[in-house]
Design a protein around this motif. Structure first.
Motif, mmCIF file in Angstrom:
data_model
loop_
_atom_site.group_PDB
_atom_site.id
_atom_site.type_symbol
_atom_site.label_atom_id
_atom_site.label_comp_id
_atom_site.label_asym_id
_atom_site.label_seq_id
_atom_site.Cartn_x
_atom_site.Cartn_y
_atom_site.Cartn_z
ATOM 1 N N LYS A 58 11.693 52.521 -20.470
ATOM 2 C CA LYS A 58 10.575 53.229 -21.276
ATOM 3 C C LYS A 58 11.020 53.242 -22.632
ATOM 4 N N SER A 59 12.248 53.615 -22.908
ATOM 5 C CA SER A 59 12.784 54.212 -24.437
ATOM 6 C C SER A 59 13.403 52.957 -24.893
ATOM 7 N N GLY A 60 13.333 51.709 -24.255
ATOM 8 C CA GLY A 60 14.180 50.624 -24.757
ATOM 9 C C GLY A 60 13.047 49.861 -25.862
ATOM 10 N N ILE A 61 14.035 49.511 -26.952
ATOM 11 C CA ILE A 61 13.432 48.722 -27.917
ATOM 12 C C ILE A 61 13.991 47.477 -28.100
ATOM 13 N N ILE A 62 13.572 46.034 -28.232
ATOM 14 C CA ILE A 62 14.213 45.070 -28.601
ATOM 15 C C ILE A 62 13.366 44.452 -29.837
ATOM 16 N N LYS A 63 14.085 44.244 -31.012
ATOM 17 C CA LYS A 63 13.317 43.529 -32.043
ATOM 18 C C LYS A 63 14.225 42.138 -32.471
ATOM 19 N N GLY A 64 13.678 41.088 -32.132
ATOM 20 C CA GLY A 64 14.319 39.680 -32.346
ATOM 21 C C GLY A 64 14.058 38.774 -31.483
ATOM 22 N N GLY A 75 9.438 49.445 -22.105
ATOM 23 C CA GLY A 75 9.355 49.853 -23.499
ATOM 24 C C GLY A 75 8.911 48.886 -24.136
ATOM 25 N N SER A 76 9.381 48.526 -25.496
ATOM 26 C CA SER A 76 8.657 47.693 -26.557
ATOM 27 C C SER A 76 9.751 46.554 -26.950
ATOM 28 N N PHE A 77 8.726 45.476 -27.137
ATOM 29 C CA PHE A 77 9.589 44.143 -27.487
ATOM 30 C C PHE A 77 8.780 43.497 -28.641
ATOM 31 N N SER A 78 9.499 43.156 -29.597
ATOM 32 C CA SER A 78 8.851 42.529 -31.005
ATOM 33 C C SER A 78 9.640 41.275 -31.331
ATOM 34 N N GLY A 79 9.106 40.097 -31.348
ATOM 35 C CA GLY A 79 9.775 38.670 -31.600
ATOM 36 C C GLY A 79 9.513 37.544 -30.667
ATOM 37 N N LYS A 80 10.716 36.723 -30.294
ATOM 38 C CA LYS A 80 10.312 35.662 -29.528
ATOM 39 C C LYS A 80 10.937 35.801 -28.085
ATOM 40 N N LEU A 81 10.335 35.732 -27.176
ATOM 41 C CA LEU A 81 10.606 36.278 -25.780
ATOM 42 C C LEU A 81 10.343 34.828 -24.838
#
Length: 139
Positions: A58-64, A75-81
Motif C-alpha cells: 500500500k505504501s509502495g511506489i515504483i516510477k520507471g 500501491g502506485s506504479f508509473s511507467g512501463k510494466l
C-alpha cells in the motif's frame, strides 16, 4: 569431489527463494536485477527486473520500468510494466503508463490509467491458427 562441485553449481544457478524488500521510508534510485521475489513498501525510481513475483504494498511506489513473472499491486506504479503471467491490482492500486501482461485482474476501486496488451492470449491464438493451417496442407 565432483558431486560436491555439481551441487554447488546447481544451487548457484537456481533462482533464489528469498524475498528482497525495500522498506517503507526507503527511497532507492537505480536499477535492480534479482532472481527471487521482491516486495516494495518504499519508493523505487528506476528499473526492477526479476524472475520472481513482485508485490507493491500500500505504501509502495515504483516510477520507471518493471519486468517480472507475477505481480500484486496495492500501491502506485508509473511507467512501463511487463508481467509474464498474472497481474493483480488490488482496490488501492494506482497504475499509470503501459502494461503488458498475460492475465489481468482488477479489483473495484483500483485506478488503471494505462494502455494494456494481453500477450499470452494472442500468442496462443496464432499458434492454433498455424497448426490448423499445417493440418489443412497435409490433408
Amino acid at each position: 569431489m565432483f558431486s560436491e562441485n555439481k551441487k554447488a553449481r546447481k544451487e548457484a544457478s537456481s533462482p533464489s527463494k528469498e524475498q528482497n524488500k525495500i522498506s517503507q521510508g526507503t527511497t532507492f534510485k537505480g536499477d535492480i536485477q534479482a532472481q527471487g521475489g521482491f516486495r516494495v513498501e518504499g519508493t523505487l525510481e528506476g528499473t526492477l527486473i526479476t524472475t520472481g513475483k513482485v508485490v507493491i504494498g500500500k505504501s509502495g511506489i515504483i516510477k520507471g520500468e518493471m519486468k517480472c513473472e507475477n505481480a500484486d499491486v496495492e500501491g502506485s506504479f508509473s511507467g512501463k510494466l511487463k508481467v509474464n503471467s498474472a497481474l493483480l491490482l488490488k482496490s488501492t492500486a494506482q497504475i499509470d503508463g503501459e502494461v503488458i501482461t498475460g492475465k489481468l485482474s482488477i479489483e473495484p476501486g483500483a485506478d488503471f490509467n494505462a494502455t494494456c496488451a494481453m500477450k499470452s492470449s494472442v500468442k496462443n491464438l496464432n499458434d492454433d491458427k498455424r497448426s490448423k493451417e499445417k493440418q489443412g496442407k497435409t490433408a
